[in-house]
Structures are given as structure tokens and as C-alpha cells.
Write a protein that holds these residues in place. Sequence first.
Motif, PDB file in Angstrom:
ATOM      1  N   VAL A   9       0.649  -1.047   0.000  1.00  0.00           N
ATOM      2  CA  VAL A   9       0.044   0.129  -0.100  1.00  0.00           C
ATOM      3  C   VAL A   9       0.881   1.232  -0.091  1.00  0.00           C
ATOM      4  O   VAL A   9       1.644   1.305   0.716  1.00  0.00           O
ATOM      5  CB  VAL A   9      -0.992  -0.111   1.371  1.00  0.00           C
ATOM      6  N   ILE A  10       0.638   2.223  -1.165  1.00  0.00           N
ATOM      7  CA  ILE A  10       1.459   3.243  -1.212  1.00  0.00           C
ATOM      8  C   ILE A  10       0.857   4.356  -1.153  1.00  0.00           C
ATOM      9  O   ILE A  10      -0.507   4.778  -1.468  1.00  0.00           O
ATOM     10  CB  ILE A  10       2.041   3.314  -2.708  1.00  0.00           C
ATOM     11  N   ASP A  14      -2.737  12.369  -2.807  1.00  0.00           N
ATOM     12  CA  ASP A  14      -4.182  12.549  -2.332  1.00  0.00           C
ATOM     13  C   ASP A  14      -5.018  11.164  -1.915  1.00  0.00           C
ATOM     14  O   ASP A  14      -5.928  11.496  -1.448  1.00  0.00           O
ATOM     15  CB  ASP A  14      -4.867  13.293  -3.365  1.00  0.00           C
ATOM     16  N   ALA A  15      -4.324  10.184  -2.222  1.00  0.00           N
ATOM     17  CA  ALA A  15      -5.028   8.815  -2.005  1.00  0.00           C
ATOM     18  C   ALA A  15      -3.942   7.774  -1.624  1.00  0.00           C
ATOM     19  O   ALA A  15      -2.826   7.953  -2.021  1.00  0.00           O
ATOM     20  CB  ALA A  15      -5.991   8.478  -3.236  1.00  0.00           C
ATOM     21  N   MET A  57       9.608   3.738  -3.294  1.00  0.00           N
ATOM     22  CA  MET A  57      10.326   4.740  -2.154  1.00  0.00           C
ATOM     23  C   MET A  57       9.824   4.276  -0.870  1.00  0.00           C
ATOM     24  O   MET A  57       8.742   4.327  -0.777  1.00  0.00           O
ATOM     25  CB  MET A  57      10.134   5.967  -2.319  1.00  0.00           C
ATOM     26  N   ALA A  58      10.730   4.038   0.002  1.00  0.00           N
ATOM     27  CA  ALA A  58      10.271   3.372   1.437  1.00  0.00           C
ATOM     28  C   ALA A  58       9.483   4.704   2.053  1.00  0.00           C
ATOM     29  O   ALA A  58       8.627   4.222   2.811  1.00  0.00           O
ATOM     30  CB  ALA A  58      11.675   3.180   2.246  1.00  0.00           C
ATOM     31  N   SER A  59       9.762   5.809   2.038  1.00  0.00           N
ATOM     32  CA  SER A  59       9.265   6.796   2.563  1.00  0.00           C
ATOM     33  C   SER A  59       7.616   6.975   2.243  1.00  0.00           C
ATOM     34  O   SER A  59       6.921   7.449   2.691  1.00  0.00           O
ATOM     35  CB  SER A  59       9.688   8.155   2.257  1.00  0.00           C
ATOM     36  N   ARG A  60       7.260   6.406   1.128  1.00  0.00           N
ATOM     37  CA  ARG A  60       5.803   6.358   0.428  1.00  0.00           C
ATOM     38  C   ARG A  60       5.057   4.913   0.801  1.00  0.00           C
ATOM     39  O   ARG A  60       3.765   5.043   0.662  1.00  0.00           O
ATOM     40  CB  ARG A  60       5.878   6.477  -0.916  1.00  0.00           C
ATOM     41  N   VAL A  61       5.622   3.874   1.442  1.00  0.00           N
ATOM     42  CA  VAL A  61       5.174   2.643   1.703  1.00  0.00           C
ATOM     43  C   VAL A  61       4.376   2.691   3.078  1.00  0.00           C
ATOM     44  O   VAL A  61       4.919   3.061   3.989  1.00  0.00           O
ATOM     45  CB  VAL A  61       6.027   1.600   1.720  1.00  0.00           C
ATOM     46  N   LEU A  62       3.239   2.493   3.063  1.00  0.00           N
ATOM     47  CA  LEU A  62       2.418   2.438   4.232  1.00  0.00           C
ATOM     48  C   LEU A  62       2.328   1.236   4.784  1.00  0.00           C
ATOM     49  O   LEU A  62       2.353   1.055   5.998  1.00  0.00           O
ATOM     50  CB  LEU A  62       0.873   3.100   3.736  1.00  0.00           C
TER      51      LEU A  62
END
Length: 86
Positions: A9-10, A14-15, A57-62
Amino acid sequence: MKGDWVEIVIDAGDATRTYEITASRAGRRVEITNRRGVVEVSEVTRTGTPVRTARFMASRVLALVEHPVEDGASPSATVHNLPGSA
């Protein structure tokens, strides 16, 4: 193992977006690596040759959830908490 799959999940601004990588054939598996701020999910053969790779990008992975194939056992999933994520 065939049937194993990983759900990613990324944060898309906005989503959120969800991606899935599946071990599609017998003898293949899904591997996850986290290097230099990049999470890489690959479907690999028995010899370790990558067939399909997704990089985020690891910072975007939820969330990063492994779903192993079930052998008649109770359903389970492994959730990975990435460094720096809440």
C-alpha cells in the motif's frame, strides 16, 4: 511458493494505491528487500533469477503485507513495519 503474494500500500499524495506481486508458477517465490530508501519486491525463480520486480520509495510505503499460501492451516499474514513509518 506458488500462490504466495505480497500486498503493498503506497501513499500517492491525495489517495492510496495498492499493488500486488504474486508467485505465479511452481518453484517461484516472492522476495522483499529494503535498501537505500527503496523497497523492492521481486518474484524470483528457484535459481534466484528475478522475473518481475516492483520498486517503491520507502518513505511512501504505508503497509507491506505477505500472504503465504495456505496448506489447510488457519489464514495468516505477516505485516512488516518499515523504519520511519508510523
